[in-house]
Design a protein around this motif. Structure first.
Motif, PDB file in Angstrom:
ATOM      1  N   SER A  33      -3.448  -0.050  -2.949  1.00  0.00           N
ATOM      2  CA  SER A  33      -2.162  -0.745  -2.974  1.00  0.00           C
ATOM      3  C   SER A  33      -1.812  -1.247  -1.583  1.00  0.00           C
ATOM      4  O   SER A  33      -2.312  -0.717  -0.587  1.00  0.00           O
ATOM      5  N   ILE A  34      -0.944  -2.255  -1.545  1.00  0.00           N
ATOM      6  CA  ILE A  34      -0.511  -2.716  -0.226  1.00  0.00           C
ATOM      7  C   ILE A  34       0.645  -1.860   0.290  1.00  0.00           C
ATOM      8  O   ILE A  34       1.058  -1.945   1.415  1.00  0.00           O
ATOM      9  N   LYS A  35       1.176  -1.020  -0.612  1.00  0.00           N
ATOM     10  CA  LYS A  35       2.246  -0.096  -0.172  1.00  0.00           C
ATOM     11  C   LYS A  35       1.963   1.308  -0.724  1.00  0.00           C
ATOM     12  O   LYS A  35       1.224   1.463  -1.699  1.00  0.00           O
ATOM     13  N   GLU A  36       2.571   2.291  -0.099  1.00  0.00           N
ATOM     14  CA  GLU A  36       2.370   3.675  -0.523  1.00  0.00           C
ATOM     15  C   GLU A  36       3.067   3.909  -1.861  1.00  0.00           C
ATOM     16  O   GLU A  36       4.126   3.367  -2.131  1.00  0.00           O
ATOM     17  N   ASN A  37       2.445   4.725  -2.689  1.00  0.00           N
ATOM     18  CA  ASN A  37       3.071   5.092  -3.956  1.00  0.00           C
ATOM     19  C   ASN A  37       2.779   6.562  -4.230  1.00  0.00           C
ATOM     20  O   ASN A  37       1.623   6.946  -4.389  1.00  0.00           O
ATOM     21  N   ILE A  38       3.811   7.366  -4.282  1.00  0.00           N
ATOM     22  CA  ILE A  38       3.583   8.805  -4.424  1.00  0.00           C
ATOM     23  C   ILE A  38       3.373   9.240  -5.878  1.00  0.00           C
ATOM     24  O   ILE A  38       2.873  10.305  -6.146  1.00  0.00           O
ATOM     25  N   ASP A  39       3.774   8.398  -6.810  1.00  0.00           N
ATOM     26  CA  ASP A  39       3.710   8.803  -8.212  1.00  0.00           C
ATOM     27  C   ASP A  39       2.537   8.184  -8.960  1.00  0.00           C
ATOM     28  O   ASP A  39       2.580   8.034 -10.167  1.00  0.00           O
ATOM     29  N   GLN A  40       1.511   7.833  -8.225  1.00  0.00           N
ATOM     30  CA  GLN A  40       0.409   7.097  -8.857  1.00  0.00           C
ATOM     31  C   GLN A  40      -0.242   7.842 -10.035  1.00  0.00           C
ATOM     32  O   GLN A  40      -0.587   7.207 -11.035  1.00  0.00           O
ATOM     33  N   ASP A  41      -0.391   9.166  -9.943  1.00  0.00           N
ATOM     34  CA  ASP A  41      -1.007   9.937 -11.043  1.00  0.00           C
ATOM     35  C   ASP A  41      -0.158   9.868 -12.305  1.00  0.00           C
ATOM     36  O   ASP A  41      -0.670   9.703 -13.406  1.00  0.00           O
ATOM     37  N   VAL A  42       1.151  10.020 -12.097  1.00  0.00           N
ATOM     38  CA  VAL A  42       2.070  10.021 -13.233  1.00  0.00           C
ATOM     39  C   VAL A  42       2.136   8.622 -13.853  1.00  0.00           C
ATOM     40  O   VAL A  42       2.149   8.483 -15.079  1.00  0.00           O
ATOM     41  N   ILE A  43       2.139   7.617 -12.998  1.00  0.00           N
ATOM     42  CA  ILE A  43       2.167   6.229 -13.501  1.00  0.00           C
ATOM     43  C   ILE A  43       0.906   5.947 -14.320  1.00  0.00           C
ATOM     44  O   ILE A  43       0.977   5.373 -15.411  1.00  0.00           O
ATOM     45  N   ALA A  44      -0.219   6.418 -13.812  1.00  0.00           N
ATOM     46  CA  ALA A  44      -1.486   6.237 -14.546  1.00  0.00           C
ATOM     47  C   ALA A  44      -1.398   6.916 -15.914  1.00  0.00           C
ATOM     48  O   ALA A  44      -1.827   6.351 -16.934  1.00  0.00           O
ATOM     49  N   GLY A  45      -0.828   8.103 -15.939  1.00  0.00           N
ATOM     50  CA  GLY A  45      -0.657   8.834 -17.200  1.00  0.00           C
ATOM     51  C   GLY A  45       0.252   8.087 -18.151  1.00  0.00           C
ATOM     52  O   GLY A  45      -0.047   7.966 -19.345  1.00  0.00           O
ATOM     53  N   MET A  46       1.352   7.543 -17.610  1.00  0.00           N
ATOM     54  CA  MET A  46       2.299   6.830 -18.468  1.00  0.00           C
ATOM     55  C   MET A  46       1.713   5.512 -18.980  1.00  0.00           C
ATOM     56  O   MET A  46       1.957   5.136 -20.122  1.00  0.00           O
ATOM     57  N   PHE A  47       0.919   4.833 -18.144  1.00  0.00           N
ATOM     58  CA  PHE A  47       0.237   3.604 -18.617  1.00  0.00           C
ATOM     59  C   PHE A  47      -0.637   3.951 -19.822  1.00  0.00           C
ATOM     60  O   PHE A  47      -0.659   3.242 -20.830  1.00  0.00           O
ATOM     61  N   THR A  48      -1.338   5.058 -19.680  1.00  0.00           N
ATOM     62  CA  THR A  48      -2.254   5.476 -20.751  1.00  0.00           C
ATOM     63  C   THR A  48      -1.467   5.825 -22.011  1.00  0.00           C
ATOM     64  O   THR A  48      -1.879   5.472 -23.128  1.00  0.00           O
ATOM     65  N   ALA A  49      -0.339   6.500 -21.814  1.00  0.00           N
ATOM     66  CA  ALA A  49       0.494   6.868 -22.968  1.00  0.00           C
ATOM     67  C   ALA A  49       1.035   5.611 -23.664  1.00  0.00           C
ATOM     68  O   ALA A  49       0.992   5.513 -24.893  1.00  0.00           O
ATOM     69  N   ILE A  50       1.499   4.658 -22.876  1.00  0.00           N
ATOM     70  CA  ILE A  50       2.034   3.403 -23.446  1.00  0.00           C
ATOM     71  C   ILE A  50       0.915   2.658 -24.195  1.00  0.00           C
ATOM     72  O   ILE A  50       1.094   2.180 -25.314  1.00  0.00           O
TER      73      ILE A  50
END
Lengths: 162, 330
Positions: free
Chosen positions: B222-239
């Motif tokens: 990413s061009i910026k820091e993201n602390i919730d990347q694992d959770v976001i990945a999980g939510m993308f998968t859930a969606i």
């Protein structure tokens, strides 16, 4: 670090989300649960000197063939099946539900958890335990936090062995 | 003793009295004996008369009092009814606002405007002036988002309309234009895309490489820091799972639109890419990005990658950053 997907499931109102929130710092709103029926969060725990990252999927609603998307179970290495110790209706189909989950997610570590321990006396807990068709993994209280960390540590150990 | 015996006796009693005089005598005796009794009787009668008068007076007063009490009770009942109606009005915001609004309006338009204290006016102006930054901070993100969304939508529409126009004027183009168009066509870029790419360039903001079913993050850049990347990945998968299950189709979710962002999902057998983009992306640009993702996968993701370790995560994240973001700077 080792990554594992774990799902937390069980009947409505047994305290799944409370267990989830006890274990993980609540960062996301529960609105996900009501919209797509699942909320995902992560926690890293240390088990036997190793870091284990648990991606926990809190699945809303009943465990049954037609109510929860099958794809939610895919790729899970662990299942926490929660029921309410004070409500017999939540464990009367325990055996069938566990069999269904075993069929859905082969070779997953399954933990059967009796929650709301704080609502019953010791004698009543012994009585409930005797009625269960399958052995119980642990009794917890999401309200007081009793045994919640222990549950995830036990699960972590079994996940590393599997 | 002697004196008494020496007094003369009244002999008239001793003589034979007539019937008439006897009666008079009795009457006189009666008068003498009952004089006091009669006096007392008279006084009693007078008292009784006075008492009767007082009683009737009290009765009259009682009647008036009862009437007053009755009137008070009626007044209380009316008051209770009024209080009840008032309570309903207070609890029902709509009714309350309807009733109060005219008065407030009146007060604002007449009294407050005329009598608004100057010191308050100064204070309010000062507060607004001092809080300019805070006000801007509150308003700006919403405004910015609305403008960006609007501009993006307009660009998308413009891009589509330019594409249409280019198709329409194909036959009327000059030789030079035709050569240019052929050149672009050979490069796989439409004329509309070429024009629009200069104006509203799509930007890749973040890239996730996610294990397909578990939702575990395999790599992230990413061009910026993201602390919730694992959770976001999980939510993308859930969606993704939810959508695929909801439409009961073998097809996979390819794009999610979120406010001003596009999330392009490129699915491969055991994992998928989630690319977060801003700006306006055309079909051609989408194809180019997918091609790049495939090239990256071919080069850097081992086909047999099942167990995600810290090392594999670090390796893929670094490679993805170099491939997609190098030169942009974090």
């Amino acid at each position: 670090m080792i990554n594992k997907k774990v799902i937390i499931t069980g009947s409505f109102g047994v305290g799944k989300t409370s267990l989830f929130n006890q274990f993980i710092y609540k960062r996301f709103s529960d609105k996900y649960l009501t919209t797509i029926g699942v909320k995902v969060n992560k926690k890293v725990i240390e088990v036997e000197g190793k870091e284990l990252s648990i991606l926990l999927w809190d699945i809303a609603g009943e465990v049954s063939q037609d109510k929860v998307p099958n794809t939610y179970f895919l790729g899970a290495k662990g299942i926490i099946y929660v029921f309410d110790l004070s409500r017999p209706t939540t464990y009367q189909n325990l055996k069938e539900n566990i069999e269904y989950l075993q069929k859905m997610v082969k070779n997953a570590v399954i933990k059967i958890v009796g929650n709301k321990k704080d609502k019953l006396s010791t004698e009543e807990l012994v009585e409930v335990n005797a009625q269960l068709p399958l052995p119980l993994s642990i009794m917890t209280s999401a309200k007081t936090g009793e045994n919640v960390e222990e549950l995830f540590k036990e699960l972590g150990k079994d996940l590393l062995k599997a | 003793m002697n004196d008494i015996n020496s007094r003369p006796l009244n002999v008239t009693f001793m003589t034979q009295p007539s019937e008439h005089s006897s009666r008079n005598q009795v009457e006189i005796l009666k008068d003498i004996l009952l004089r006091d009794q009669k006096k007392e009787n008279g006084a009693l009668r007078q008292k009784i008369a006075e008492l009767s008068e007082t009683t009737s007076q009290h009765k009259k007063e009682n009647g008036e009092l009862r009437q007053k009490i009755k009137a008070q009770e009626e007044l209380i009942t009316k008051l209770e009814q009024s209080v009840g109606l008032l309570m309903i009005s207070i609890q029902d915001h709509k009714v309350l606002s309807e009733k109060i609004a005219p008065f407030i309006q009146e007060v604002i338009s007449s009294d407050l405007k005329k009598n608004f204290p100057d010191e308050y006016r100064v204070e309010v102006s000062k507060t607004i002036e001092d809080s300019q930054e805070e006000i801007v901070n509150v308003i700006y993100p919403k405004l910015d988002l609305m403008i960006k969304k609007f501009v993006t939508q307009q660009f998308q529409k413009l891009k589509e309309s330019v594409d249409e126009r280019v198709t329409e004027v194909k036959t009327n183009m000059s030789f030079k234009s035709i050569v240019k168009r052929i050149k672009h066509s050979m490069m796989g870029v439409s004329r509309g895309d070429e024009i629009m790419s200069q104006i509203d360039k799509p930007m890749l903001e973040e890239l996730f490489i996610i294990q397909k079913h578990s939702g575990i993050l395999m790599g992230h850049a990413s061009i910026k820091e993201n602390i919730d990347q694992d959770v976001i990945a999980g939510m993308f998968t859930a969606i993704r799972s939810f959508m695929e299950d909801a439409i009961s189709s073998k097809q996979e979710l390819e794009m999610i639109f979120y406010e001003n962002n596009y999330i392009l999902l490129h699915n491969l057998p055991s994992y998928y890419f989630a690319a977060i983009l801003t700006g306006s992306i055309s079909a051609t640009e989408k194809e180019i990005l997918i091609e790049e993702l495939n090239t990256f996968a071919e080069k850097h993701i081992p086909f047999h990658l099942n167990d995600i370790t810290e090392d594999s995560f670090k390796y893929l994240s670094e490679k993805a950053y170099t491939h997609f973001f190098a030169g942009i700077g974090k």
